[in-house]
Design an enzyme around this catalytic site. Structure first.
Site, PDB file in Angstrom:
ATOM      1  CG  ASP A 479      23.063  29.388 -50.103  1.00 53.30           C
ATOM      2  OD1 ASP A 479      23.831  28.473 -50.414  1.00 53.30           O
ATOM      3  OD2 ASP A 479      21.838  29.233 -49.932  1.00 53.30           O
ATOM      4  CB  CYS A 527      25.547  28.073 -46.887  1.00 53.27           C
ATOM      5  SG  CYS A 527      24.139  27.152 -47.529  1.00 53.27           S
ATOM      6  CG  ASP A 549      20.281  22.503 -48.740  1.00 55.25           C
ATOM      7  OD1 ASP A 549      20.515  23.290 -47.804  1.00 55.25           O
ATOM      8  OD2 ASP A 549      20.256  22.856 -49.932  1.00 55.25           O
TER       9      ASP A 549
HETATM   10  C1  DGJ Z   1      20.452  26.531 -50.079  1.00 53.24           C
HETATM   11  C2  DGJ Z   1      20.776  26.492 -48.621  1.00 53.24           C
HETATM   12  O1  DGJ Z   1      21.556  25.381 -48.330  1.00 53.24           O
HETATM   13  C3  DGJ Z   1      19.482  26.529 -47.828  1.00 53.24           C
HETATM   14  O2  DGJ Z   1      19.754  26.410 -46.461  1.00 53.24           O
HETATM   15  C4  DGJ Z   1      18.760  27.794 -48.130  1.00 53.24           C
HETATM   16  O3  DGJ Z   1      19.491  28.885 -47.673  1.00 53.24           O
HETATM   17  C5  DGJ Z   1      18.508  27.894 -49.610  1.00 53.24           C
HETATM   18  N1  DGJ Z   1      19.707  27.715 -50.382  1.00 53.24           N
HETATM   19  C6  DGJ Z   1      17.890  29.217 -49.956  1.00 53.24           C
HETATM   20  O4  DGJ Z   1      17.778  29.402 -51.293  1.00 53.24           O
END
Ligand code: DGJ
Length: 744
Positions: A479, A527, A549
């Site tokens: 992420d 991500c 998200d």
């Molecule tokens: C942002 C991501 O896009 C979510 O899916 C999740 O992993 C959160 N961060 C966790 O902090």
């Protein structure tokens, strides 16, 4: 596929039977752009493509000659300042302050295959006969610089991949102040520009605008490719549709700051360029240094937008994505983020995993909150060791228990970030990007680690390596939850600060490279607060990316539709989440949530134990369906049929066809139910006209030509009689997946 060089005219013709790209050496030794488009036959002389008519008021190169003006010549990789008044592809600054350059053809090399780009992601070939590459070597002898422009044309793809490499041979050094990856000057402006735009949770909306005189651009100066604009643009003719008409697509294999722009000059020439955003970029080069730009991919299609997208899909899925997972279908996963957020312990996780296993799920992903003392988003990033309050037996303990259930185990990291409340930051406060004497802005309470420094990348690598060595981890979600600000690195001198943002991205790539090499079986999903780094650079390391998200199925129609302009279905992370949806509070039926998510990597992101028994058995069926058809969905040819961006956006439809054309799936989605509506049909694409397809829902055998010419009849029975259920459902947010199987 061939690259022809016609010596007398000094012309290069790259062609593969589908597209042609023609470059000439101009009278002044610089390069001119003669043609890019549908394949044309080769010939010895294309000089008639060069329009040189007298232009009295333009700066001209030769006295007595009013025709040779760089202001008017379509160029290959133009500079500013010697007659061309448009935006340049590059700028070098000499020691004496001069910004003028003159790169003259010196030679070229044509070879079978394609070489990689050092430290950067790039398209690759597996066998030399898949592609031919042309390198044109240019020299500016006064500046002591060499420039190598590389072009690769592929046998199987209507695409050209290109980059530029600067080599400094000047003992005084040089400053590279701008270095785009590509430039094309197209001879007219009758195009519409398509961009993928948005913001957090509404990524990659399709926006189309008519080209006008002046500059139109998309860009990122956020340090990541961003959810606001994607490193992509397309130019289509006004009449071009999804399945017919001309379109050019341009895509940058890069995950950092970028600029993609079209400048239409007042002579109606359209100059397209793409590369690292020049703002904040400058690269001081010493004698012997070289700088290579990221790769740009140029696609041409006469088969409409779908044709362009299919070229990107196949190229990126088969020759950009790499590793063990490239040719494997995606495991069906459950992720605990929306199920628990930060509030979980081992028991809660194991309960979800147990149910997941019963329902047929293959991979459990433990999201944010397992490390340091992270109970919310204010702490612990950078402390990549288990929080024993939540996981008493550590990551390896929970991972082994999950593996013993017969599921694979995956885990979340956010390697590039830290919180001030973390052991990492307390030990290394100078490891964040921050400008001396200035306040550093936070984003989601976190700070960006200075990945331009080797020691920082190394430190994070070692922590991640330890987790992966100790626990049976099969998947990593990487992420990245904020963009960059106050960018300055304490590892670079004052004059070198212009390198930092690019070096940062090279640091990200280096970490990916080390991890994917050391743990080749681990599946990576990239991500960035959802899809803020959904770009080709990431696909090279992580074949899938969390698309957004926003998990609401209705919103996802637009997000996935837009994403499919460039990115393969196999790359789109898509999950079924709970209702009311956490982002929109909308109540979409479970069937539609799955029917949208299955056109992606497919998974669940909810507490499966909170579902009723009836819902659980529905989930079981969805998973069985996905297991049967994911090969077709993830590796078939995808066609967009009805756009959620058109009209009132009430209907979306898309389909996928297996390579052998024997199986196809059509996704048909209707947002709002209306009463007593008209009749509807959707013309399908990509079927074999002579195959007869058993068509589910209609339960009829229908020939491919009928389905493509007369269309699939999608009229809704409930439009006249709303109480009667159409295929078991009616009301808002309904969808159907028609399964077409060839029977002859
Ligand atoms: C942002 C991501 O896009 C979510 O899916 C999740 O992993 C959160 N961060 C966790 O902090």
């Amino acid at each position: 596929m061939s690259i022809f060089y016609h010596e007398e005219q000094q012309e290069f013709h790259l062609t593969n039977g589908e597209i042609s790209y023609i470059i000439t050496v101009l009278r002044n030794g610089q390069l001119g752009q003669l043609y890019f488009g549908s394949a044309i036959r080769d010939r010895e002389d294309f000089s008639h493509f060069l329009e040189l008519a007298p232009r009295p008021m333009a700066p001209c190169a030769y006295e007595g000659n009013l025709a040779f003006s760089l202001e008017h010549i379509k160029q290959e990789y133009p500079a500013y300042g010697s007659g061309d008044m448009r935006n340049p592809a590059f700028t070098i600054v000499m020691e004496n302050g001069s910004r003028i350059s003159d790169f003259i053809y010196k030679g070229h090399r044509i070879y079978a295959g394609k070489e990689g780009i050092e430290a950067l992601p790039a398209i690759y070939v597996e066998k030399p006969d898949e592609a031919d590459t042309l390198e044109i070597i240019l020299e500016d002898s006064l500046a002591g610089m060499e420039l190598v422009l590389s072009y690769t044309i592929f046998k199987e793809h209507s695409a050209i991949a290109r980059n530029a490499r600067f080599i400094c041979k000047n003992p005084e050094g040089i400053l590279l102040d701008r270095a785009m990856s590509m430039n094309v000057d197209l001879p007219d402006k009758e195009y519409e520009m398509i961009e993928l735009t948005g913001a957090w949770s509404r990524e990659r909306s399709v926006k189309t605008r008519k080209l006008e005189h002046g500059v139109q651009s998309v860009y990122s100066m956020r340090g990541c490719s961003s959810s606001n604009y994607n490193p992509f643009l397309a130019l289509k003719r006004p009449q071009t549709m999804e399945n017919e008409g001309e379109v050019y697509g341009f895509s940058l294999v890069y995950s950092g700051n970028f600029l993609a722009q079209v400048e239409v000059d007042t002579y109606d020439v359209s100059r397209i360029m793409m590369g690292i955003h020049p703002e904040g970029f400058s690269w001081r080069m010493k004698d012997g240094d070289s700088f290579q730009t990221p790769e740009a991919v140029m696609v041409y299609s006469e088969k409409g937008l779908n044709g362009m997208s299919q070229t990107f899909h196949k190229l990126y899925r088969t020759r950009l994505a790499r590793g063990a997972w490239r040719d494997r279908t995606c495991p069906i996963l459950v992720n605990n983020w929306e199920a628990t957020y930060f509030e979980f312990n081992e028991e809660k996780i194991l309960k979800i995993a147990e149910t997941a296993k019963k329902l047929g799920i293959e991979l459990f992903v433990l999201d944010d909150g397992w490390f340091g003392e992270r109970d919310d988003d204010t702490s612990s990033l950078g402390d990549w060791y288990p929080d024993l309050r939540k996981l008493p037996e550590g990551v390896s303990g929970i991972a082994k228990k999950i593996e013993n259930m017969g599921l694979k185990f995956g885990i979340w990291f956010e390697p590039e970030m830290t919180n001030k409340n973390s052991n990492l930051y307390r030990a290394h406060p100078d490891w964040i990007l921050s400008t001396p004497g200035r306040k550093a802005s936070h984003g989601r309470n976190q700070y960006v680690l200075d990945f331009s420094k080797e020691e920082v990348v190394d430190y994070i690598y070692k922590q991640m390596e330890k987790v992966l060595e100790e626990a049976p981890v099969s998947y990593i979600k990487w992420d990245m939850n904020r963009c960059m600000s106050e960018v300055y690195s304490h590892g670079y001198s004052a004059g070198e600060q212009g390198r930092v943002m690019h070096q940062y991205i090279l640091g990200v790539y280096r970490l990916y490279d080390r991890l994917t090499k050391k743990f080749p079986e681990v599946l990576f999903e990239s991500c960035a607060s959802g899809g803020a780094r959904f770009d080709p650079g990431m696909i090279y390391y992580a074949p899938q990316c969390w698309t957004s998200d926003d998990t609401d199925a209705v919103e996802r129609l637009k997000i996935q539709y837009g994403t499919s302009f460039v990115y393969p279905i196999r790359s789109m992370g898509a999950h079924v989440s709970a209702v009311p949806n956490h982002q929109t509070l909308r109540n979409v039926p479970l069937s539609t949530r799955a029917n949208v998510a299955c056109f992606g990597t497919f998974g669940y992101e909810l507490d499966l134990n909170k579902l009723t028994l009836e819902e659980q058995s529905q989930v079981k069926e969805q998973i069985a369906f996905m297991k049967e058809y994911r090969g077709v969905i993830q590796y078939g040819t995808f066609y967009r049929l009805i756009s959620p961006f058109d009209g009132d956006g009430n209907i979306t439809a898309w389909m996928v066809v297996s390579e052998d054309q024997r199986t196809a799936l059509v996704g048909y989605y209707r947002i709002l139910q209306h009463v007593n509506t008209g009749y509807t049909r959707v013309r399908l694409e990509g079927l074999n006209p002579d195959f007869c397809y058993h068509t589910s829902i209609l339960d009829r055998d229908i020939y491919g030509d009928e389905l493509m010419k007369a269309g699939l009849f999608t009229s809704d029975a409930s439009s006249g009689e709303n109480k009667e259920k159409y295929n078991g459902d009616n009301g808002d947010y309904q969808s159907r997946i028609y399964i077409l199987e060839a029977v002859n």
